[in-house]
Motif scaffolding. Structure first.
Motif, PDB file in Angstrom:
ATOM      1  N   THR A   1     -19.506  73.024 125.236  1.00  0.00           N
ATOM      2  CA  THR A   1     -19.067  72.641 126.577  1.00  0.00           C
ATOM      3  C   THR A   1     -19.945  73.265 127.656  1.00  0.00           C
ATOM      4  OG1 THR A   1     -17.490  74.479 126.677  1.00  0.00           O
ATOM      5  CG2 THR A   1     -16.683  72.366 125.813  1.00  0.00           C
ATOM      6  N   SER A   2     -20.884  74.110 127.240  1.00  0.00           N
ATOM      7  CA  SER A   2     -21.829  74.678 128.208  1.00  0.00           C
ATOM      8  C   SER A   2     -22.802  73.595 128.653  1.00  0.00           C
ATOM      9  CB  SER A   2     -22.593  75.846 127.586  1.00  0.00           C
ATOM     10  OG  SER A   2     -21.729  76.850 127.099  1.00  0.00           O
ATOM     11  N   SER A   3     -23.530  73.870 129.696  1.00  0.00           N
ATOM     12  CA  SER A   3     -24.513  72.888 130.179  1.00  0.00           C
ATOM     13  C   SER A   3     -25.650  73.639 130.855  1.00  0.00           C
ATOM     14  CB  SER A   3     -23.859  71.908 131.153  1.00  0.00           C
ATOM     15  OG  SER A   3     -24.764  70.887 131.522  1.00  0.00           O
ATOM     16  N   VAL A   4     -26.487  74.264 130.035  1.00  0.00           N
ATOM     17  CA  VAL A   4     -27.552  75.116 130.562  1.00  0.00           C
ATOM     18  C   VAL A   4     -28.909  74.443 130.389  1.00  0.00           C
ATOM     19  CG1 VAL A   4     -26.201  77.176 130.005  1.00  0.00           C
ATOM     20  CG2 VAL A   4     -27.928  76.357 128.381  1.00  0.00           C
ATOM     21  N   PRO A   5     -29.907  74.893 131.145  1.00  0.00           N
ATOM     22  CA  PRO A   5     -31.261  74.315 131.002  1.00  0.00           C
ATOM     23  C   PRO A   5     -31.921  74.741 129.693  1.00  0.00           C
ATOM     24  CG  PRO A   5     -30.999  75.476 133.102  1.00  0.00           C
ATOM     25  CD  PRO A   5     -29.851  75.868 132.240  1.00  0.00           C
ATOM     26  N   THR A   6     -32.980  74.041 129.370  1.00  0.00           N
ATOM     27  CA  THR A   6     -33.806  74.379 128.202  1.00  0.00           C
ATOM     28  C   THR A   6     -35.259  74.501 128.640  1.00  0.00           C
ATOM     29  OG1 THR A   6     -32.350  73.257 126.633  1.00  0.00           O
ATOM     30  CG2 THR A   6     -34.623  73.595 125.944  1.00  0.00           C
ATOM     31  N   LEU A   7     -35.906  75.551 128.165  1.00  0.00           N
ATOM     32  CA  LEU A   7     -37.338  75.739 128.393  1.00  0.00           C
ATOM     33  C   LEU A   7     -38.058  75.437 127.088  1.00  0.00           C
ATOM     34  CD1 LEU A   7     -39.478  76.997 130.506  1.00  0.00           C
ATOM     35  CD2 LEU A   7     -39.444  78.931 128.944  1.00  0.00           C
TER      36      LEU A   7
ATOM     37  N   ALA B   1     -34.430  83.875 126.708  1.00  0.00           N
ATOM     38  CA  ALA B   1     -33.194  83.107 126.660  1.00  0.00           C
ATOM     39  C   ALA B   1     -32.033  83.910 127.229  1.00  0.00           C
ATOM     40  CB  ALA B   1     -32.899  82.686 125.221  1.00  0.00           C
ATOM     41  N   GLN B   2     -31.964  85.182 126.877  1.00  0.00           N
ATOM     42  CA  GLN B   2     -30.876  86.021 127.367  1.00  0.00           C
ATOM     43  C   GLN B   2     -30.975  86.225 128.871  1.00  0.00           C
ATOM     44  OE1 GLN B   2     -30.523  89.792 125.349  1.00  0.00           O
ATOM     45  NE2 GLN B   2     -29.089  90.617 126.868  1.00  0.00           N
ATOM     46  N   ALA B   3     -32.178  86.508 129.371  1.00  0.00           N
ATOM     47  CA  ALA B   3     -32.351  86.785 130.792  1.00  0.00           C
ATOM     48  C   ALA B   3     -32.072  85.564 131.661  1.00  0.00           C
ATOM     49  CB  ALA B   3     -33.761  87.304 131.059  1.00  0.00           C
ATOM     50  N   THR B   4     -32.404  84.388 131.161  1.00  0.00           N
ATOM     51  CA  THR B   4     -32.238  83.164 131.952  1.00  0.00           C
ATOM     52  C   THR B   4     -30.950  82.418 131.619  1.00  0.00           C
ATOM     53  OG1 THR B   4     -33.535  81.903 130.328  1.00  0.00           O
ATOM     54  CG2 THR B   4     -34.736  82.852 132.208  1.00  0.00           C
ATOM     55  N   GLY B   5     -30.252  82.850 130.562  1.00  0.00           N
ATOM     56  CA  GLY B   5     -29.052  82.134 130.144  1.00  0.00           C
ATOM     57  C   GLY B   5     -29.346  80.720 129.704  1.00  0.00           C
ATOM     58  N   SER B   6     -30.557  80.511 129.208  1.00  0.00           N
ATOM     59  CA  SER B   6     -30.996  79.165 128.836  1.00  0.00           C
ATOM     60  C   SER B   6     -31.362  79.112 127.362  1.00  0.00           C
ATOM     61  CB  SER B   6     -32.216  78.758 129.674  1.00  0.00           C
ATOM     62  OG  SER B   6     -33.329  79.581 129.331  1.00  0.00           O
TER      63      SER B   6
ATOM     64  N   ALA C   1     -36.319  85.791 136.516  1.00  0.00           N
ATOM     65  CA  ALA C   1     -35.363  85.330 137.532  1.00  0.00           C
ATOM     66  C   ALA C   1     -35.883  84.078 138.224  1.00  0.00           C
ATOM     67  CB  ALA C   1     -35.105  86.439 138.550  1.00  0.00           C
ATOM     68  N   ARG C   2     -37.172  84.053 138.510  1.00  0.00           N
ATOM     69  CA  ARG C   2     -37.760  82.879 139.164  1.00  0.00           C
ATOM     70  C   ARG C   2     -37.757  81.681 138.213  1.00  0.00           C
ATOM     71  NH1 ARG C   2     -39.894  83.905 144.087  1.00  0.00           N
ATOM     72  NH2 ARG C   2     -40.659  85.993 144.622  1.00  0.00           N
ATOM     73  N   TYR C   3     -38.040  81.931 136.936  1.00  0.00           N
ATOM     74  CA  TYR C   3     -37.964  80.861 135.935  1.00  0.00           C
ATOM     75  C   TYR C   3     -36.562  80.263 135.890  1.00  0.00           C
ATOM     76  CZ  TYR C   3     -42.310  80.727 133.142  1.00  0.00           C
ATOM     77  OH  TYR C   3     -43.578  80.492 132.684  1.00  0.00           O
ATOM     78  N   LYS C   4     -35.562  81.135 135.849  1.00  0.00           N
ATOM     79  CA  LYS C   4     -34.178  80.659 135.766  1.00  0.00           C
ATOM     80  C   LYS C   4     -33.854  79.756 136.949  1.00  0.00           C
ATOM     81  CE  LYS C   4     -29.385  82.250 135.432  1.00  0.00           C
ATOM     82  NZ  LYS C   4     -28.488  83.436 135.272  1.00  0.00           N
ATOM     83  N   SER C   5     -34.216  80.189 138.142  1.00  0.00           N
ATOM     84  CA  SER C   5     -33.964  79.381 139.330  1.00  0.00           C
ATOM     85  C   SER C   5     -34.707  78.055 139.254  1.00  0.00           C
ATOM     86  CB  SER C   5     -34.389  80.164 140.579  1.00  0.00           C
ATOM     87  OG  SER C   5     -34.233  79.394 141.749  1.00  0.00           O
ATOM     88  N   PHE C   6     -35.958  78.105 138.819  1.00  0.00           N
ATOM     89  CA  PHE C   6     -36.782  76.894 138.745  1.00  0.00           C
ATOM     90  C   PHE C   6     -36.223  75.911 137.728  1.00  0.00           C
ATOM     91  CE2 PHE C   6     -40.475  74.450 137.229  1.00  0.00           C
ATOM     92  CZ  PHE C   6     -40.966  73.980 138.432  1.00  0.00           C
TER      93      PHE C   6
END
Length: 563
Positions: free
Chosen positions: A147-153, A177-182, A500-505
């Motif tokens: 049910t999550s909906s996170v980005p993928t790099l 993955a841990q730092a960006t939650g992705s 942090a910038r990656y996560k936002s992007f």
């Protein structure tokens, strides 16, 4: 007490095995209707003293997720991230790959804890690679559910289209993955003489492999908690070149939302069909088979193709086709059907809309220049090298501009000028020109330069790259992944900022995370690119990367060779 736990464990196992089988739509993160799944999930409820019962092949098996292609079994890679290896496509030799329709390991492997074998490449043992190598490694935060909906790099490795793999140093995606939650996916693709040149005229096989990988991800990401509409491509060097090619593939545009290109050697451009034909003719001349003799071609050993024929092609291609260059003689081809644009200044630039992030490191050419010239370079040698590399017309313009001019009084070593010239011509200025073109035609671009890095394994072969303050090609990789061993305070701070910038992007195409004190990263314009310094404050000096110099007064290679 131990005996009591074993009795309880056995009782629960027998009950679960007799229970109902979940539907395909049901995520089986908790329960699996097979012995492996029961074993894995019951282990979660054992005390630490009995966790050893759960260990197979030396790794505790825990996560299992059901996908449309079957159950995906993985391993705990870190306390907060699980790792899954999967074969995303299959391919016959020198044929386009086809997307997998079942979740399985590459090369008929059975050990889920093992990373995939490399794609065939030179200079490594044949026990480490396999032609059945079209695999990716998924790093998934253990907190995610379906049910999550996170980005993928999706990370595409570099290596001049000749070497590299998902198991390259520093590419463990757990910390990122841990730092960006992705979700982080590191993908492999066919290389060299098996992926970018073929006797039957097939082109872009390695690039098409990646497209199949993206299509595979679209099918399985929701089961892992990923949002398939939020896929960001990222890669370094030839991996970034692959991403630029994907930006020119109309059929791939719906497969990803945004892109991050590290150290793309944009000066080289894509190969033209005519150049590729000449390279193919030479390749065919090296084969001990007739092109029509499929049995003979199939019987060729991988070692013969990779270490004999492939290396011959690599080292001689630029002599046959100067546009091939000495660094990436086998690469993507602007075939006019799959790839429909050069995406450079040599042809009309298409209308674009995606948000991209472009970066270079401060001393991109350091490894090449100081590796090729271990001793000081004199003034006369410097001028001769520039003339040989750029031709008389371009060299006159280069040597008369302040950034690359012969110094007065005469310097004793001109390697610093050569390094700046190599960095500007192949990487930095070409990237800035691309950013301006991208913005001018509807897209959004953010440009940066790494002034802090971590010396990548292998770069220590060139002492220059280990000097304080020097950031050579590849020295940004472990910063991005957060895999720097014993980081300094400056490295730790940059790792935190970049992630942090990656996560936002990845979420909205803007590398400016809210609620932080990081300086505003302004988007590039049609003239000023606003290249932020990553690791220090301010913006990179323009130098010779002004719009009226590189690409205008002095042409890039892709303009000179008309590719």
């Amino acid at each position: 007490m131990v005996h009591l736990y074993i009795v309880i464990f056995t009782l629960i196992a027998s009950l679960v095995l007799a229970g109902p089988v979940p539907s395909q739509e049901q995520n089986t993160r908790l329960w699996q209707p097979n012995l492996d799944g029961v074993w894995v999930n019951l282990c979660k409820y054992l005390p630490q003293s009995l966790k050893s019962f759960c260990s197979r092949d030396g790794v505790t098996q825990c996560p299992t997720t059901y996908t449309p292609f079957g159950p995906a079994n993985g391993v705990v890679n870190s306390p907060f991230v699980n790792r899954f290896v999967v074969k995303y496509a299959s391919a016959q030799r020198w044929q386009p790959s086809t997307m997998a329709t079942a979740w399985q390991l590459p090369s008929e492997a059975t050990n889920i804890s093992m990373l995939p074998p490399m794609c065939p490449q030179p200079y490594v043992s044949d026990t480490t690679y396999s032609e059945d190598c079209l695999a990716m490694v998924l790093y998934v935060p253990s907190s995610l559910t379906d049910t999550s909906s996170v980005p993928t790099l999706v990370w595409i490795h570099g290596g001049s289209f000749m070497v590299g793999s998902a198991s390259n140093p520093g590419l463990d995606g757990s910390a990122l993955a841990q730092a960006t939650g992705s979700i982080v996916a590191v993908i492999q693709y066919r290389l060299g003489a098996l992926g970018f040149i073929s006797p039957n005229g097939e082109t872009n096989l390695g690039l098409k492999d990646v497209v199949n990988g993206l299509q595979f991800l679209h099918n399985v990401l929701p089961n892992f908690g990923g949002d398939k509409s939020k896929i960001t491509l990222a890669g370094q060097s030839s991996g970034a070149n692959m991403i630029r090619a994907l930006l020119a593939v109309p059929s791939a545009q719906s497969l990803f939302q945004s892109a991050i290109l590290h150290s793309d050697p944009m000066d080289y451009g894509f190969l033209s069909v005519s150049d590729q034909q000449q390279l193919q003719d030479y390749f065919v001349s090296l084969l001990p088979c007739q092109v029509s003799d499929a049995a003979c071609l199939d019987a060729l050993s991988v070692d013969e193709i990779v270490n004999n024929i492939g290396l011959n092609q690599f080292f001689n291609a630029s002599r046959i086709v100067p546009a091939a260059t000495q660094m990436e003689p086998m690469r993507v081809v602007n075939d006019g059907s799959f790839i429909t644009s050069t995406l450079d200044s040599s042809s009309p630039f298409p209308t674009v809309s995606k948000s991209i992030l472009l970066s270079n490191v401060k001393d991109e050419a350091g490894y090449t220049i100081y590796g090729e010239f271990p001793n000081p370079v004199s003034q006369s040698e410097y001028q001769a090298i520039v003339n040989l590399s750029f031709g008389e017309t371009r060299s006159q313009s280069l040597l008369s501009t302040q950034s690359y001019a012969v110094q007065t009084p005469t310097a004793s070593d001109y390697r610093p000028q050569l390094e700046v010239l190599g960095t500007d011509s192949v990487f930095r200025c070409a990237t800035w020109t691309f950013a301006r073109n991208w913005v001018s035609h509807g897209g959004t671009a953010y440009v940066g330069m790494y002034t802090v890095g971590a010396s990548y394994p292998g770069n220590s072969q060139v002492p220059y790259c280990t000097q304080p303050g020097v950031v050579c090609h590849q020295d940004d990789i472990e910063v991005v992944f957060g895999t720097v061993q014993n980081p300094t305070a400056a490295q730790s701070a940059l790792i935190t900022e970049v992630q942090a910038r990656y996560k936002s992007f990845m979420y909205d195409g803007d590398p400016n995370p809210s609620g932080t004190s990081y300086s505003e990263w302004q988007a590039a314009g049609t003239s000023a690119v606003n290249a932020i310094l990553l690791g220090s404050s301010g913006e990179a000096p323009i130098g010779a990367c002004a719009p009226d110099f590189w690409g205008s007064s002095v042409q890039y290679d892709y303009q000179i060779f008309d590719i």
